[in-house]
Design a protein around this motif. Structure first.
Motif, PDB file in Angstrom:
ATOM      1  N   LEU A   8      -3.044   6.603   0.332  1.00 36.80           N
ATOM      2  CA  LEU A   8      -2.622   5.251   0.707  1.00 36.80           C
ATOM      3  C   LEU A   8      -3.792   4.274   0.748  1.00 36.80           C
ATOM      4  O   LEU A   8      -3.592   3.063   0.794  1.00 36.80           O
ATOM      5  N   ARG A   9      -4.998   4.787   0.736  1.00 37.42           N
ATOM      6  CA  ARG A   9      -6.165   3.901   0.672  1.00 37.42           C
ATOM      7  C   ARG A   9      -6.225   3.182  -0.675  1.00 37.42           C
ATOM      8  O   ARG A   9      -6.776   2.096  -0.775  1.00 37.42           O
ATOM      9  N   LYS A  10      -5.649   3.815  -1.697  1.00 31.73           N
ATOM     10  CA  LYS A  10      -5.603   3.198  -3.013  1.00 31.73           C
ATOM     11  C   LYS A  10      -4.378   2.291  -3.163  1.00 31.73           C
ATOM     12  O   LYS A  10      -4.419   1.290  -3.878  1.00 31.73           O
ATOM     13  N   GLN A  11      -3.290   2.650  -2.489  1.00 34.85           N
ATOM     14  CA  GLN A  11      -2.065   1.857  -2.519  1.00 34.85           C
ATOM     15  C   GLN A  11      -1.619   1.605  -1.081  1.00 34.85           C
ATOM     16  O   GLN A  11      -0.695   2.248  -0.583  1.00 34.85           O
ATOM     17  N   PRO A  12      -2.283   0.705  -0.381  1.00 36.35           N
ATOM     18  CA  PRO A  12      -2.002   0.511   1.045  1.00 36.35           C
ATOM     19  C   PRO A  12      -0.594  -0.018   1.313  1.00 36.35           C
ATOM     20  O   PRO A  12       0.022  -0.660   0.462  1.00 36.35           O
ATOM     21  N   ILE A  13      -0.124   0.282   2.501  1.00 36.04           N
ATOM     22  CA  ILE A  13       1.181  -0.206   2.957  1.00 36.04           C
ATOM     23  C   ILE A  13       1.033  -1.667   3.342  1.00 36.04           C
ATOM     24  O   ILE A  13       0.055  -2.064   3.984  1.00 36.04           O
ATOM     25  N   LYS A  60      -1.820   0.691   8.229  1.00 35.55           N
ATOM     26  CA  LYS A  60      -2.642   1.858   7.896  1.00 35.55           C
ATOM     27  C   LYS A  60      -2.320   3.046   8.798  1.00 35.55           C
ATOM     28  O   LYS A  60      -2.091   2.882   9.999  1.00 35.55           O
ATOM     29  N   ILE A  61      -2.294   4.235   8.211  1.00 37.20           N
ATOM     30  CA  ILE A  61      -2.184   5.487   8.953  1.00 37.20           C
ATOM     31  C   ILE A  61      -3.580   6.079   9.044  1.00 37.20           C
ATOM     32  O   ILE A  61      -4.304   6.140   8.046  1.00 37.20           O
ATOM     33  N   SER A  62      -3.957   6.523  10.230  1.00 37.59           N
ATOM     34  CA  SER A  62      -5.320   7.043  10.410  1.00 37.59           C
ATOM     35  C   SER A  62      -5.309   8.380  11.130  1.00 37.59           C
ATOM     36  O   SER A  62      -4.372   8.721  11.853  1.00 37.59           O
ATOM     37  N   ASP A 113      -1.395   1.333  12.520  1.00 34.88           N
ATOM     38  CA  ASP A 113      -1.664  -0.009  13.028  1.00 34.88           C
ATOM     39  C   ASP A 113      -1.565  -1.009  11.888  1.00 34.88           C
ATOM     40  O   ASP A 113      -1.558  -0.657  10.716  1.00 34.88           O
ATOM     41  N   ARG A 114      -1.452  -2.276  12.265  1.00 33.69           N
ATOM     42  CA  ARG A 114      -1.514  -3.365  11.292  1.00 33.69           C
ATOM     43  C   ARG A 114      -2.905  -3.982  11.411  1.00 33.69           C
ATOM     44  O   ARG A 114      -3.307  -4.417  12.493  1.00 33.69           O
TER      45      ARG A 114
END
Length: 399
Positions: free
Chosen positions: A282-287, A330-332, A342-343
């Protein structure tokens, strides 16, 4: 309508219409009613069905000072309404009868626990492992009654961890670090318990914070709205809201794509998992930062917890946009296999934020049932209802 009608307790009419073809077993509607507070001594506001005469008592939401100054009552009424139905009521004053619901509050001040039939929300203070005081009034944990009391939490921090911010070479701070308040207001009633706080965190006096929880009777969710107002320009390395951090309670993240499809992503890497399915990808295709909803779910116990984004607004006092860098949801990873979402308004780098910038959000945090064929069904249905509320028309007595 004559003034005598007003004196006899009739205050107007209420017309409520369901707009999108969905049944609502329990819906809350707010109505602003002009009335002198003195008229409600030992009495209460009700809506009376024009169809069968049934009375539904309301909950007055304004605090006493606002009522005395404005003579305008903001009142909450519970109703049920079917798809595409229109209901008509009279607003009347009647004897104040006690209303009992599943909504309860225990504790003193901001050190409280709020519960209904679906959950128990703990807002009491907590100390971190570093002996840092995390104040009351911010959610520490949420226990899910339907799922054997599973308690969503982290061991030494608050579960709800936002708004949050950081300056370069300074400690990361959140609304849970707020110790001195400009304003605190707790509203307690049979349908709604709300907790409002405002103030500045020590060391971050450039940011004026406001936050309010809303807990409802008979609903598997609670609301939270917050605003960060920049009263003096500052540079930050992090700025976030809508952050929920939890232990290893869930297996997947779930969220909608712009195409309308729903994306499910495993929260934990398990061989022979294909790498592009991992949350790392998801770092390449973030939410999107403004994704309409987001959540975690467990694919074996079939429950979920998610955020429905009601409003998301970032602006400045001149009407332009407040600055952001690489904004996203982002999911961490966290220690002991914890996960959080978080946003982020600032995901990396440094951002100079000018005085007058504002960042506002309103979210609904909900428990939902999930199933492996369509885990998003319930949260997506709830989003549809909340995004398309019933239409309320108030006709005052003098019209």
């Amino acid at each position: 309508m004559s003034s005598s009608c007003k004196e006899n307790g009739f205050l107007g009419e209420l017309i409520i219409t369901e707009p999108i073809g969905v049944d609502h077993e329990l819906e809350y509607v707010e109505v602003n009613i002009p009335i002198a507070i003195e008229r409600l001594k030992k009495k209460a506001l009700y809506i009376k069905s024009k169809k069968d005469g049934a009375l539904i008592k309301g909950q007055v939401l304004n605090n006493q000072n606002i009522l005395l100054e404005s003579n305008l009552v903001r009142c909450l009424f519970p109703i049920s309404i079917q798809a595409n139905e229109t209901k008509e009521y009279d607003i009347v004053i009647e004897k104040n009868e006690k209303t009992v619901t599943d909504l309860l509050m225990k504790g003193m001040g901001l050190n409280i626990i709020v519960e209904n039939e679906f959950y128990k929300a703990d807002l009491t203070a907590r100390k971190s492992s570093k002996n840092i005081k995390l104040g009351p009034g911010q959610i520490t944990s949420v226990s899910l009654k339907k799922y054997n009391g599973i308690k969503l939490e982290r061991p030494d921090i608050k579960m709800h961890w936002a708004p949050s911010f950081q300056k370069k070479s300074e400690d990361y701070k959140t609304m849970a670090h707020l110790e001195e308040f400009d304003s605190v207001h707790i509203e307690k009633g049979p349908y709604l318990i709300s907790v409002y706080r405002s103030g500045k965190v020590k060391g971050y006096e450039e940011i004026q914070l406001e936050g309010e929880y809303k807990f409802y009777a008979g609903k598997p969710y609670f609301g939270f709205s917050s605003k960060m107002t920049i009263v003096d320009s500052l540079t930050v390395t992090m700025l976030r809201n809508d952050e929920m951090t939890m232990d290893k309670f869930f297996t997947h993240a779930i969220y909608p794509l712009e195409s309308g499809k729903v994306k499910c992503v495993p929260l934990y890497d398990k061989p022979p998992l294909i790498s592009h399915q991992s949350i790392k990808e998801l770092r390449k295709q973030p939410i999107a930062a403004n994704a309409k909803w987001f959540g975690f779910y467990n694919d074996s116990i079939n429950y979920g917890f998610g955020s429905i984004r009601i409003q998301f607004d970032y602006k400045n006092i001149n009407g332009g946009l407040a600055p952001m860098i690489n904004a996203q949801t982002k999911i961490s990873y966290s220690y002991n296999e914890g996960r959080y979402w978080d946003r982020r308004f600032v995901d990396s780098g440094e951002l100079r934020i000018p005085k007058g910038s504002e960042y506002f959000e309103e979210n609904v945090y909900t428990i939902f049932d999930s199933n492996n064929e369509n885990p998003a069904m319930e949260i997506d249905k709830l989003h549809k209802k909340l995004a398309n509320p019933v239409v309320v028309k108030y006709i005052p007595v003098n019209e």
